[in-house]
Design an enzyme around this catalytic site. Structure first.
Site, short mmCIF file in Angstrom:
data_model
loop_
_atom_site.label_atom_id
_atom_site.label_comp_id
_atom_site.label_asym_id
_atom_site.label_seq_id
_atom_site.Cartn_x
_atom_site.Cartn_y
_atom_site.Cartn_z
N GLY A 298 0.82 -1.22 0.00
CA GLY A 298 0.00 0.00 0.00
C GLY A 298 0.84 1.25 0.00
O GLY A 298 0.52 2.23 0.68
N SER B 140 1.44 3.23 -2.58
CA SER B 140 1.15 4.17 -3.67
C SER B 140 0.61 5.51 -3.18
O SER B 140 0.60 6.49 -3.92
CB SER B 140 0.16 3.54 -4.65
OG SER B 140 -0.99 3.10 -3.97
N ARG B 141 0.11 5.54 -1.95
CA ARG B 141 -0.42 6.81 -1.40
C ARG B 141 -0.55 6.71 0.11
O ARG B 141 -0.30 5.66 0.69
CB ARG B 141 -1.76 7.19 -2.05
CG ARG B 141 -2.83 6.14 -1.92
CD ARG B 141 -3.94 6.41 -2.95
NE ARG B 141 -4.64 5.19 -3.29
CZ ARG B 141 -5.73 4.75 -2.66
NH1 ARG B 141 -6.24 5.45 -1.67
NH2 ARG B 141 -6.32 3.62 -3.02
N ASN C 265 0.85 -2.56 5.29
CA ASN C 265 0.11 -1.31 5.43
C ASN C 265 -1.15 -1.25 4.56
O ASN C 265 -2.10 -0.56 4.93
CB ASN C 265 1.05 -0.15 5.07
CG ASN C 265 0.30 1.14 4.81
OD1 ASN C 265 -0.13 1.83 5.74
ND2 ASN C 265 0.08 1.46 3.53
N TYR D 168 -14.86 -3.57 8.39
CA TYR D 168 -13.50 -3.03 8.58
C TYR D 168 -12.98 -3.38 9.97
O TYR D 168 -11.85 -3.87 10.13
CB TYR D 168 -13.56 -1.51 8.37
CG TYR D 168 -12.23 -0.78 8.49
CD1 TYR D 168 -11.13 -1.17 7.72
CD2 TYR D 168 -12.09 0.31 9.35
CE1 TYR D 168 -9.92 -0.50 7.83
CE2 TYR D 168 -10.89 0.99 9.45
CZ TYR D 168 -9.81 0.59 8.69
OH TYR D 168 -8.61 1.26 8.80
N LYS E 63 -9.74 -5.72 11.07
CA LYS E 63 -8.61 -5.18 11.85
C LYS E 63 -8.48 -5.91 13.19
O LYS E 63 -7.37 -6.07 13.69
CB LYS E 63 -8.78 -3.67 12.05
CG LYS E 63 -8.59 -2.86 10.77
CD LYS E 63 -7.17 -2.94 10.21
CE LYS E 63 -6.95 -1.97 9.06
NZ LYS E 63 -5.58 -2.03 8.50
N1 LIG Z 1 -6.41 7.01 7.26
C1 LIG Z 1 -6.81 6.62 8.46
O1 LIG Z 1 -7.53 7.38 9.14
C2 LIG Z 1 -6.43 5.29 9.02
C3 LIG Z 1 -6.70 5.06 10.38
C4 LIG Z 1 -6.36 3.85 10.93
C5 LIG Z 1 -5.73 2.90 10.16
N2 LIG Z 1 -5.48 3.13 8.84
C6 LIG Z 1 -4.83 2.06 8.09
O2 LIG Z 1 -3.65 2.56 7.50
C7 LIG Z 1 -3.34 1.81 6.33
C8 LIG Z 1 -3.09 2.78 5.17
O3 LIG Z 1 -4.29 3.49 4.94
P1 LIG Z 1 -4.35 4.94 4.29
O4 LIG Z 1 -5.11 5.79 5.22
O5 LIG Z 1 -3.02 5.37 3.82
O6 LIG Z 1 -5.33 4.62 3.07
P2 LIG Z 1 -5.32 5.00 1.52
O7 LIG Z 1 -4.80 6.36 1.33
O8 LIG Z 1 -6.69 4.65 1.07
O9 LIG Z 1 -4.25 3.97 0.92
C9 LIG Z 1 -4.52 2.60 0.91
C10 LIG Z 1 -3.34 1.89 0.30
O10 LIG Z 1 -3.64 0.48 0.27
C11 LIG Z 1 -3.48 0.01 -1.07
N3 LIG Z 1 -4.48 -1.03 -1.38
C12 LIG Z 1 -5.80 -1.01 -1.11
N4 LIG Z 1 -6.40 -2.11 -1.62
C13 LIG Z 1 -5.41 -2.83 -2.22
C14 LIG Z 1 -5.38 -4.05 -2.93
N5 LIG Z 1 -6.50 -4.78 -3.14
N6 LIG Z 1 -4.20 -4.50 -3.41
C15 LIG Z 1 -3.06 -3.78 -3.21
N7 LIG Z 1 -3.01 -2.62 -2.54
C16 LIG Z 1 -4.18 -2.14 -2.06
C17 LIG Z 1 -3.70 1.22 -1.94
O11 LIG Z 1 -2.98 1.06 -3.15
P3 LIG Z 1 -3.62 1.03 -4.63
O12 LIG Z 1 -4.80 1.93 -4.63
O13 LIG Z 1 -2.47 1.43 -5.50
O14 LIG Z 1 -3.98 -0.40 -4.82
C18 LIG Z 1 -3.08 2.35 -1.12
O15 LIG Z 1 -1.69 2.43 -1.35
C19 LIG Z 1 -4.54 0.88 6.11
O16 LIG Z 1 -4.25 -0.40 6.59
C20 LIG Z 1 -5.63 1.51 6.94
O17 LIG Z 1 -6.60 0.57 7.33
C21 LIG Z 1 -5.81 4.31 8.26
#
Ligand SMILES: NC(=O)c1ccc[n+]([C@@H]2O[C@H](COP(=O)([O-])OP(=O)(O)OC[C@H]3O[C@@H](n4cnc5c(N)ncnc54)[C@H](OP(=O)(O)O)[C@@H]3O)[C@@H](O)[C@H]2O)c1
Length: 240
Positions: free
Chosen positions: A12, A14-15, A89, A154, A158
């Site tokens: 993950g 890419s962003r 991630n 979700y 988790k």
């Molecule tokens: N943002 C928050 O508030 C928050 C809070 C708690 C925990 N988290 C956790 O933190 C981690 C990162 O989240 P984020 O907030 O950075 O989210 P995000 O901006 O939506 O990024 C999600 C990442 O996961 C990758 N991904 C999703 N589905 C995928 C798939 N089927 N195959 C391969 N890659 C996949 C996406 O890559 P592609 O689109 O290139 O596939 C992207 O790089 C996650 O585990 C999330 O649950 C986030």
């Protein structure tokens, strides 16, 4: 701990949080493998990183596919000859009540957030046990411990990630592999826009603050073992 030359795989990347972690690890002198589905975004990140650090290796893959865990570790070993750090991630989240959530959304949540990290860990262990600084960092969530409305699938996924991480930490301790989880609240990424549009953007945790914690784990490999770090917003509701 010296981190220069360590080999790391970040899913993950890419962003969002994964991109920040990738940039930080590269700045710490690591050889990194970055993966996700969006090839263009991964190429942009590679261009950015190779200005400051060794060129990262890209693997474009859907983590929900059963053969992806083996492919990610196989290509990492082929490319760099080993692995020292795995950051699970990549994540998928939907905001729907339990009644509205369908089979596909449930299965996809479990496949991305729990099954893929489980099997990537399994594939990585034979190589991590050869490393002197072997580390797994699983990015969980505040809902890996709590329950928020409209986050049932979700939260379940988790909780599953947290559950297997607790077992794994103990199983691989004799091999010298450290397993940490980080469980954040709202972080300023695309995901929070769909899950918690109600939160004021200025009050969100920054992705770089999660990268700070990853860096802390790697630089402080002493006798104190930190299993999990809960990270909540400094301005969030104190009742959650
Ligand atoms: N943002 C928050 O508030 C928050 C809070 C708690 C925990 N988290 C956790 O933190 C981690 C990162 O989240 P984020 O907030 O950075 O989210 P995000 O901006 O939506 O990024 C999600 C990442 O996961 C990758 N991904 C999703 N589905 C995928 C798939 N089927 N195959 C391969 N890659 C996949 C996406 O890559 P592609 O689109 O290139 O596939 C992207 O790089 C996650 O585990 C999330 O649950 C986030």
């Amino acid at each position: 701990m010296e981190t220069k030359g360590m080999i790391a795989l970040i899913t993950g990347a890419s962003r969002g949080i994964g991109e920040s972690i990738a940039i930080r690890l590269a700045a710490m002198g690591m050889q990194i493998v970055i993966t996700g589905r969006d090839a263009d975004k991964l190429e942009m990140l590679k261009d950015h990183i190779q200005k400051i650090a060794p060129k990262p290796h890209i693997i474009v893959a859907d983590i929900s596919a059963p053969d992806t865990p083996g492919r990610l570790i196989g290509e990492t070993i082929q490319m760099f000859g080993g692995i020292d750090l795995l950051v699970n991630n990549a994540g998928y989240a939907i905001s729907k009540s339990l009644e509205e959530t369908d089979y596909h959304e449930w299965d996809h949540s479990m496949a991305v957030n729990a099954r893929a990290p489980f099997f990537i860990c399994k594939e990585a262990i034979p190589y991590l046990r050869e490393s002197a600084c072997a580390t797994i960092i699983n990015i969980s969530s505040v809902v890996g411990r709590l329950g928020y409305v409209h986050q049932a699938a979700y939260a379940a996924s988790k909780h599953a990630l947290m559950g297997f991480s607790k077992v794994l930490a103990k199983e691989v301790q004799p091999l010298g592999i450290r397993v940490h989880t980080i469980a954040p609240g709202g972080v300023a990424t695309d995901m929070v826009k769909t899950m918690r549009a109600d939160i004021d953007e200025s009050q969100l945790i920054q992705p770089e603050e999660i990268a700070d914690i990853v860096e802390f784990f790697l630089r402080h490999r002493g006798n104190a073992m930190i299993d999990n770090i809960d990270v909540r917003r400094a301005n969030g509701t104190p009742f959650a």
